[in-house]
Design a protein around this motif. Structure first.
Motif: not given
Length: 256
Positions: A22, A159-161, A164, A207-208, A229-233
């Protein structure tokens, strides 16, 4: 009893692995470095970014990180003792470290055609202490970095949409300037011209929540991360080169 002990080890290992993911991947704790890092969150929630303190009154970040009322948290990686923080709290100085900034105090760069670029200066409500470390702008001639040049990045992204929560510490990593691909560009809402630069190193990703964070080279601010990024890094990290905006930065801070 033996099975129970093994179970505890597995649970602890899984928790540790989840925590490591994360944040900026391929990173480590910044320690006493990057004390200029700023955390920016929308007042409504759901948006989290980084930024950098330029001086006692100004923060630089990506435009898409704000453009609405935001909460700016300063000194998140400040190397001071618990006693010093307690004294600061009693004096009321701690309030300066978390400021609510309205959109009218946010300045987005616009080119000659009026197109917005994904880079912003935020004017704070109150001056920070000059003792709080800030990142310096390049001195002398500022030039775009060549491929393979090593730069330092950092952030508190998760590391989350979207939605996060950021991690509780600033993480640092080293990556390398690379050629940008056709799909490596800022959000279509923003123009960038020749100011877009990219970085890639296996295992290092943003990441997000890492957008807006500073790209550092030779101890100076060299760029701003605009990858969100939203869903992935993001494996290839897209940034804006600060050299293209030096004149605007100086003029904006002088006139406001």
């Amino acid at each position: 009893m033996e099975h129970y002990f093994v179970f505890l080890l597995l649970v602890a290992g899984g928790a540790a692995s989840n925590t490591i993911e994360k944040r900026i991947l391929g990173s480590e704790s910044c320690g006493k470095n990057r004390q200029y890092h700023v955390q920016i969150e929308s007042a409504q929630g759901g948006k989290s970014c980084g930024g950098a303190l330029l001086n006692t009154r100004w923060v630089i970040t990506a435009s898409h990180c704000a453009e609405q009322t935001v909460k700016v948290k300063l000194g998140v990686n400040n190397d001071v003792s618990i006693f010093t923080k307690a004294v600061s709290w009693f004096k009321g100085n701690s309030k300066k470290h978390e400021q609510t900034i309205l959109a009218k105090q946010q300045h987005t760069f616009k080119d000659e055609e009026g197109n917005a670029h994904d880079i912003m200066l935020i004017q704070l409500n109150e001056d920070m202490s000059a003792k709080l470390p800030a990142i310096s702008l390049p001195s002398g001639e500022c030039t775009k970095l060549e491929p393979k040049t090593k730069v330092q990045i950092g952030g508190m992204g998760a590391k989350a949409k979207a939605g996060g929560k950021p991690v509780k510490e600033v993480r640092c990593a080293t990556t390398e300037i690379s050629e940008c691909g056709e799909d490596d560009k800022p959000d279509s809402k923003y123009s960038s011209g020749e100011s877009t630069i990219c970085a890639f190193k296996p295992g290092v990703e943003s990441c997000f929540g890492d957008a807006g964070s500073a790209v550092e080279y030779d101890g100076h601010l060299q760029g701003i991360i605009v990858s969100q990024p939203v869903d992935t890094c993001a494996k290839t990290i897209v940034m804006l080169d600060i050299c293209q905006y030096m004149e605007w930065i100086g003029k904006t801070m002088k006139e406001n």
